[in-house]
Design an enzyme around this catalytic site. Structure first.
Site, PDB file in Angstrom:
ATOM      1  N   SER A 178     -10.456  -0.140   6.029  1.00 51.37           N
ATOM      2  CA  SER A 178      -9.625   0.241   4.778  1.00 51.37           C
ATOM      3  C   SER A 178      -8.845  -1.208   4.320  1.00 51.37           C
ATOM      4  O   SER A 178      -8.219  -1.191   3.108  1.00 51.37           O
ATOM      5  CB  SER A 178      -8.555   1.370   5.162  1.00 51.37           C
ATOM      6  OG  SER A 178      -9.076   2.365   5.463  1.00 51.37           O
ATOM      7  N   LYS A 210       0.779  -1.122   0.057  1.00 45.17           N
ATOM      8  CA  LYS A 210       0.094   0.132   0.015  1.00 45.17           C
ATOM      9  C   LYS A 210       1.031   1.453   0.012  1.00 45.17           C
ATOM     10  O   LYS A 210       1.775   1.384   0.694  1.00 45.17           O
ATOM     11  CB  LYS A 210      -1.072  -0.087   1.104  1.00 45.17           C
ATOM     12  CG  LYS A 210      -1.765   1.352   1.323  1.00 45.17           C
ATOM     13  CD  LYS A 210      -2.832   1.000   2.553  1.00 45.17           C
ATOM     14  CE  LYS A 210      -3.799   2.206   2.679  1.00 45.17           C
ATOM     15  NZ  LYS A 210      -4.789   1.953   3.876  1.00 45.17           N
ATOM     16  N   SER A 243      -9.398   2.653   2.106  1.00 42.52           N
ATOM     17  CA  SER A 243      -8.112   3.417   1.507  1.00 42.52           C
ATOM     18  C   SER A 243      -7.053   2.303   0.673  1.00 42.52           C
ATOM     19  O   SER A 243      -6.193   2.796  -0.017  1.00 42.52           O
ATOM     20  CB  SER A 243      -7.549   4.501   2.495  1.00 42.52           C
ATOM     21  OG  SER A 243      -6.853   3.569   3.463  1.00 42.52           O
TER      22      SER A 243
END
Length: 544
Positions: free
Chosen positions: A228, A129, A204
């Site tokens: 997320s 990420k 996210s």
């Protein structure tokens, strides 16, 4: 306890207003006509193996790490133009590291068992990420002002994965500042869902969810302070695990933790195959892994099972889609018929205040009385202070560097009271006590992953509080595994959250393996590959 007349009225008004606004948005906005665009089928059989299986084949010299890494690079280059999931790659370095792995194995004389114990992910590719520090790679979190920020070191859990032999391929897209449930920003653009590129990949960690589901990566890492990891895994039809907080380090990411956020935020794995969740969690936890009893064999027949169908009717959240309710009922029937257990249908009245609880506790100061860093300060990123209202005016004229959800969140938090509601504090305390009593050390709870299936792009703007279905468990500090349950008739993923008591991660991870066997786990997004997928899934489960 049902809703009062006033609460029902508020719910109706809120849903009516947001529904009208969404219809206007659809009428006035330019519609994308990309529904016919589909991912190409996965043709390389290496891409349909779990990380556990790939590592074993590499150790046994049945396939080289270079072959495996190249296969995933080829897939990323094939699908990323449609998905926009990986935003910065390190393919040349990854191939060089893979060649070094192959040489190491060639020269190793200690036996395969030693390699498995010391380097369980040796030669296996990994995606990261874009909010985590990965040495030599950008860490922008979707902010134009951070486009040139390069990480000088690895986050601790990234370093642990690399020490276990994993090879990072690159970093993936996030929502701006990792604080929205759709992965879209003005630096890298929007990330698409591999099942329907007109729909959101979540946020996210949406870049991670999208690239893992599409076959561009076998394992990935994300962070989760409000869902997320779990929302992107749900929308993209893969497995994800939010560990018990405090087990995996939260150091080495942006934004950095402040206030009480360290008690709510967890880094964790995103995987296509359930068996990889266990290995990833063990590696990322490092010395803390023993606290989770990950080596214990779990007898599912001895567990107590509970199901909660919704949040009790919060005025702020959408009603749970009937398809998701049916899928959860199928899980209940499967457990009862296959294991001979009784799944008790229960409710927690406090869940209808999930958003208010989340919002209140995220704003609380730490034990030394220091409040969390304000969202406006994070938007400013060390520059002149951002004024949310002024940013909104600039956005209306297309002159703002920030996305509308970021501006909206800043406006929302700036209008919140600095004094927490005693009523909400009491609701959380009661919910925590009752949830802990119900789960204990041998209880498992089923709960919807989200009220809706993967929404169309930008639709979450009109349902901004739906994330509370995941966010409430961050505040409660409980481990949760998101598990896919197949696809609906439109080809969109179904799923469910599996929740256990604090430090009982091994229970949800065992349930993930069980549900994968029972419901088929990840399904390949490419519709053209449906027949081939069924065979590969059968082969994978036979090997497992």
């Amino acid at each position: 306890m049902g809703l009062t007349v006033g609460e029902r009225l508020k719910k109706w008004i809120f849903q009516a207003v947001t529904g009208v606004l969404y219809m206007l948005f659809r009428l006035l906005s330019r519609q994308r006509h990309d529904g016919a665009l589909k991912l190409s089928p996965i043709r390389n059989p290496l891409l349909k193996l779990s990380a556990v299986q790939l590592a074993e084949k590499i150790r046994k010299r049945e396939v080289s790490s270079v072959e495996v890494v190249q296969a995933f690079i080829d897939r990323i280059q094939e699908v990323n133009p449609l998905l926009n999931a990986m935003v910065n790659d390190r393919f040349s370095s990854a191939l060089s590291e893979a060649a070094h792995v192959d040489q190491l194995i060639e020269e190793h004389t200690g036996g395969e068992e030693v390699l498995q114990e010391q380097l369980p992910l040796l030669g296996v590719p990994l995606s990261v990420k874009g909010s985590f520090f990965l040495q030599g790679m950008p860490c922008s979190v979707g902010m134009i002002s951070r486009a040139g920020v390069i990480s000088s070191e690895d986050a601790p859990h990234v370093a642990l994965l690399k020490r276990a032999g994993a090879i990072p391929l690159g970093v993936t897209n996030t929502s701006e500042l990792c604080m929205w449930m759709e992965t879209s920003n003005h630096l890298h653009g929007i990330t698409n869902n591999p099942y329907d590129i007109g729909r959101t990949s979540g946020g996210s960690s949406g870049g991670e969810g999208s690239i893992v589901s599409s076959g561009g990566s076998v394992i990935g890492i994300g962070s989760d302070i409000g869902g997320s990891i779990r929302m992107p895994c749900f929308f993209n039809g893969i497995f994800g695990h939010k560990p018990t907080p405090g087990i995996i380090s939260n150091v080495g990411q942006h934004p950095a933790v402040s206030g009480l956020h360290d008690e709510f935020l967890s880094a964790g794995p995103l995987c296509r195959y359930a068996e990889d969740l266990l290995l990833m969690t063990r590696v990322m936890a490092g010395a803390n892994a023993d606290k989770l009893s990950l080596s214990l064999e779990v007898d599912l027949k001895k567990l107590r099972f509970f199901t909660v169908v919704d949040d009790g009717g919060s005025p702020l959240t959408s009603p749970v889609d009937k398809q998701l309710m049916r899928a959860q009922r199928k899980v209940v029937r499967q457990l009862e018929e296959d294991l001979g257990v009784r799944v008790k249908d229960i409710s927690f009245p406090q869940l209808k205040y999930s958003y208010q609880i989340f919002d209140t506790f995220l704003a609380l100061p730490d034990k030394d009385g220091k409040p969390p860093q304000s969202f406006v300060e994070l938007m400013s990123d060390g520059g002149p202070g951002a004024w949310p209202l002024w940013e909104l005016i600039k956005w209306l004229f297309g002159k703002c560097d920030h996305t509308l959800p970021t501006i909206g969140w800043a406006l929302l938090v700036s209008t919140c009271s600095a004094t927490p509601s005693q009523f909400i504090l009491q609701q959380k305390e009661t919910l925590q006590r009752e949830m802990d009593e119900v789960l204990g050390t041998d209880g498992v709870l089923l709960y919807p992953s989200h009220p809706l299936l993967a929404p169309r792009h930008h639709h979450p703007i009109f349902t901004p509080f739906n994330f509370s279905y995941t966010g409430i468990f961050n505040i409660l500090g409980l481990p949760v595994s998101q598990c896919p349950l197949g696809l609906n008739e439109e080809g969109l993923p179904l799923g469910v959250q599996v929740v256990a008591g604090r430090l009982q991660d091994h229970l949800t991870l065992a349930m993930a393996r069980y549900l994968e066997r029972a419901f088929g786990g990840w399904r390949e997004p490419a519709a053209e590959a449906a027949g081939a997928h069924n065979l590969s899934q059968t082969q994978h489960h036979e090997k497992s």
